[in-house]
Design a protein around this motif. Sequence first.
Motif, PDB file in Angstrom:
ATOM      1  N   ALA A 135       0.831  -1.198   0.000  1.00 19.43           N
ATOM      2  CA  ALA A 135       0.000   0.000   0.000  1.00 19.43           C
ATOM      3  C   ALA A 135       0.870   1.254   0.000  1.00 19.43           C
ATOM      4  N   ALA A 136       1.972   1.172   0.788  1.00 21.19           N
ATOM      5  CA  ALA A 136       2.869   2.317   0.839  1.00 21.19           C
ATOM      6  C   ALA A 136       3.513   2.559  -0.517  1.00 21.19           C
ATOM      7  N   GLN A 137       3.921   1.452  -1.164  1.00 20.55           N
ATOM      8  CA  GLN A 137       4.540   1.568  -2.478  1.00 20.55           C
ATOM      9  C   GLN A 137       3.556   2.122  -3.500  1.00 20.55           C
ATOM     10  N   ALA A 138       2.272   1.839  -3.288  1.00 23.65           N
ATOM     11  CA  ALA A 138       1.264   2.215  -4.275  1.00 23.65           C
ATOM     12  C   ALA A 138       0.825   3.667  -4.145  1.00 23.65           C
ATOM     13  N   GLU A 139       1.291   4.359  -3.073  1.00 18.72           N
ATOM     14  CA  GLU A 139       0.853   5.746  -2.893  1.00 18.72           C
ATOM     15  C   GLU A 139       1.307   6.568  -4.096  1.00 18.72           C
ATOM     16  N   GLU A 140       0.368   7.368  -4.611  1.00 13.76           N
ATOM     17  CA  GLU A 140       0.636   8.051  -5.878  1.00 13.76           C
ATOM     18  C   GLU A 140       0.038   9.453  -5.866  1.00 13.76           C
ATOM     19  N   LEU A 141       0.731  10.362  -6.532  1.00 11.09           N
ATOM     20  CA  LEU A 141       0.226  11.710  -6.778  1.00 11.09           C
ATOM     21  C   LEU A 141      -0.015  11.838  -8.275  1.00 11.09           C
ATOM     22  N   ARG A 142      -1.266  12.080  -8.653  1.00 12.63           N
ATOM     23  CA  ARG A 142      -1.612  12.233 -10.076  1.00 12.63           C
ATOM     24  C   ARG A 142      -1.691  13.726 -10.376  1.00 12.63           C
ATOM     25  N   LEU A 143      -0.721  14.184 -11.134  1.00  9.92           N
ATOM     26  CA  LEU A 143      -0.539  15.613 -11.385  1.00  9.92           C
ATOM     27  C   LEU A 143      -0.947  15.967 -12.809  1.00  9.92           C
ATOM     28  N   LEU A 144      -1.848  16.955 -12.933  1.00 14.83           N
ATOM     29  CA  LEU A 144      -2.322  17.450 -14.230  1.00 14.83           C
ATOM     30  C   LEU A 144      -1.695  18.830 -14.425  1.00 14.83           C
ATOM     31  N   THR A 145      -0.722  18.911 -15.356  1.00  8.68           N
ATOM     32  CA  THR A 145       0.087  20.127 -15.406  1.00  8.68           C
ATOM     33  C   THR A 145       0.559  20.445 -16.816  1.00  8.68           C
ATOM     34  N   TRP A 146       1.370  21.489 -16.928  1.00  6.73           N
ATOM     35  CA  TRP A 146       1.906  21.950 -18.194  1.00  6.73           C
ATOM     36  C   TRP A 146       3.299  21.368 -18.436  1.00  6.73           C
ATOM     37  N   GLY A 147       3.732  21.368 -19.692  1.00  8.92           N
ATOM     38  CA  GLY A 147       5.064  20.888 -20.020  1.00  8.92           C
ATOM     39  C   GLY A 147       6.139  21.704 -19.309  1.00  8.92           C
ATOM     40  N   GLY A 148       7.109  21.029 -18.711  1.00  8.38           N
ATOM     41  CA  GLY A 148       8.216  21.687 -18.034  1.00  8.38           C
ATOM     42  C   GLY A 148       7.990  21.984 -16.575  1.00  8.38           C
ATOM     43  N   TYR A 149       6.746  21.821 -16.082  1.00  8.00           N
ATOM     44  CA  TYR A 149       6.441  22.187 -14.699  1.00  8.00           C
ATOM     45  C   TYR A 149       6.793  21.082 -13.694  1.00  8.00           C
ATOM     46  N   ALA A 150       6.985  19.870 -14.173  1.00  6.34           N
ATOM     47  CA  ALA A 150       7.354  18.756 -13.299  1.00  6.34           C
ATOM     48  C   ALA A 150       8.505  17.998 -13.951  1.00  6.34           C
ATOM     49  N   ASP A 168       4.912   8.027  -5.532  1.00  7.17           N
ATOM     50  CA  ASP A 168       5.100   8.020  -6.985  1.00  7.17           C
ATOM     51  C   ASP A 168       4.316   9.184  -7.595  1.00  7.17           C
ATOM     52  N   VAL A 169       4.891   9.801  -8.627  1.00  2.74           N
ATOM     53  CA  VAL A 169       4.227  10.925  -9.301  1.00  2.74           C
ATOM     54  C   VAL A 169       3.898  10.517 -10.734  1.00  2.74           C
ATOM     55  N   GLU A 170       2.624  10.612 -11.070  1.00  2.00           N
ATOM     56  CA  GLU A 170       2.176  10.351 -12.445  1.00  2.00           C
ATOM     57  C   GLU A 170       1.826  11.708 -13.056  1.00  2.00           C
ATOM     58  N   VAL A 171       2.579  12.109 -14.078  1.00  2.00           N
ATOM     59  CA  VAL A 171       2.415  13.422 -14.684  1.00  2.00           C
ATOM     60  C   VAL A 171       1.611  13.320 -15.980  1.00  2.00           C
ATOM     61  N   THR A 172       0.537  14.075 -16.072  1.00  2.00           N
ATOM     62  CA  THR A 172      -0.242  14.192 -17.308  1.00  2.00           C
ATOM     63  C   THR A 172      -0.140  15.633 -17.795  1.00  2.00           C
ATOM     64  N   LEU A 173       0.389  15.811 -19.021  1.00  4.35           N
ATOM     65  CA  LEU A 173       0.554  17.157 -19.568  1.00  4.35           C
ATOM     66  C   LEU A 173      -0.755  17.655 -20.170  1.00  4.35           C
ATOM     67  N   SER A 174      -1.006  18.953 -20.010  1.00  3.32           N
ATOM     68  CA  SER A 174      -2.298  19.480 -20.417  1.00  3.32           C
ATOM     69  C   SER A 174      -2.189  20.977 -20.673  1.00  3.32           C
ATOM     70  N   ASN A 175      -3.338  21.623 -20.926  1.00  4.49           N
ATOM     71  CA  ASN A 175      -3.440  23.079 -21.022  1.00  4.49           C
ATOM     72  C   ASN A 175      -4.775  23.469 -20.395  1.00  4.49           C
ATOM     73  N   ASN A 176      -5.073  24.759 -20.351  1.00  6.93           N
ATOM     74  CA  ASN A 176      -6.278  25.206 -19.638  1.00  6.93           C
ATOM     75  C   ASN A 176      -7.556  24.541 -20.123  1.00  6.93           C
ATOM     76  N   GLU A 177      -7.774  24.575 -21.433  1.00  3.91           N
ATOM     77  CA  GLU A 177      -9.017  24.025 -21.978  1.00  3.91           C
ATOM     78  C   GLU A 177      -9.118  22.522 -21.705  1.00  3.91           C
ATOM     79  N   ASP A 178      -7.998  21.824 -21.870  1.00  2.00           N
ATOM     80  CA  ASP A 178      -7.986  20.378 -21.670  1.00  2.00           C
ATOM     81  C   ASP A 178      -8.190  20.024 -20.197  1.00  2.00           C
TER      82      ASP A 178
END
Length: 354
Positions: free
Chosen positions: A20-35, A50-60
């Motif tokens: 469970a500890a290993q599975a702890e995750e932060l799902r981040l919705l952000t812009w290119g270069g910010y993470a 763990d950090v899962e980064v999803t790149l996006s923009n305002n509209e998305d």
Amino acid sequence: MRATMLGVSALAGVMMLASAAQAEELRLLTWGGYAPDDVVQMFEKETGIDVEVTLSNNEDMISKLRATGGGGFDLAQPSQDRIAGVQMEYGIYKPMDLSKVDAAQFIPSMLAATKTNTTVDGEVYGLPHIWGTSGLVVDTKKAPDVKDYTDLCNDSVAGKVSYRLKRPTLIGFAFAMGMDPFAAYNDEAKYQEILDKVQEKLIACKPNVKTYWEGGDALLNLVRSGEVVAAMAWDTGGWKLNNDNADITFVAPKSGALGWVDTFALPRKTENEAAAYKWINFVMQPEIAAKITASAGNFTASKGADAFAEDKLKAQFQGSFPQEALDNIKWYPPVPAGLETLEGKALDRIKAAQ
């Protein structure tokens, strides 16, 4: 035998907890270069999250969070002018718990402004992270008279100008023409009057335009080649060109560069709020923030982070932004519902005009 079974059971429990500890995750919705990868790795090593980064923009971002009612991510980074109106209309964010944030790490004026601009019903929904401006990118040898947005319509740069057919162009021209579009945000009739005057100006300016740029890379290539000598664009684009040609740089317009702030905001259905606050406090440390500046090219709201910025970028920033230009930045306030529809119609008319 019973003792052995208890031992196995206890071991299984420990393994489940470890999993469970290993599975702890932060799902981040952000812009290119910010993470950037190095910052993510440092955070994961320090926290075990763990950090899962999803790149996006305002509209998305808005689209993704609307589709899930504010689910699917633990932390998002919309621009500060896209929070209050969106929250009132769709309810996709949850208030920030300011007691969980190290406020001393933020530039006070920027923190105060962003809190004000993202407050809905007395609750704060956003904190500042990355900021930057749009203004003028100019070849100062070939277009020395371009000091404000409306100078893009001067005869001296005819056929060698570029800007986007987007709302920043409408806003910038309005300020350069002596009007204050932000002050008219809550008066649709007044705002329409401003749009009508700007529309007339931009239609008259069409012969000066080499092309209406859409992609940043395409614009940079046009300026590098000399086909475009003056444009409306972001500060980082001007500084990137300045690395190759000292004559080209970002110029803060006389009427004021247009300032944006990308924030930290909590999606309404965040599943790991604690990790989100850990990330905010981690990346706002000055030395970590400087790494993000190196990656994104923009400065952060981290107090003292500029001391760790690369010397060349610091010099470019100071050259483009003497104190009076910094004080004259026009920060985007929240966009009231309906205004973007008016702007879209004006832009369509400008595009269609012969």
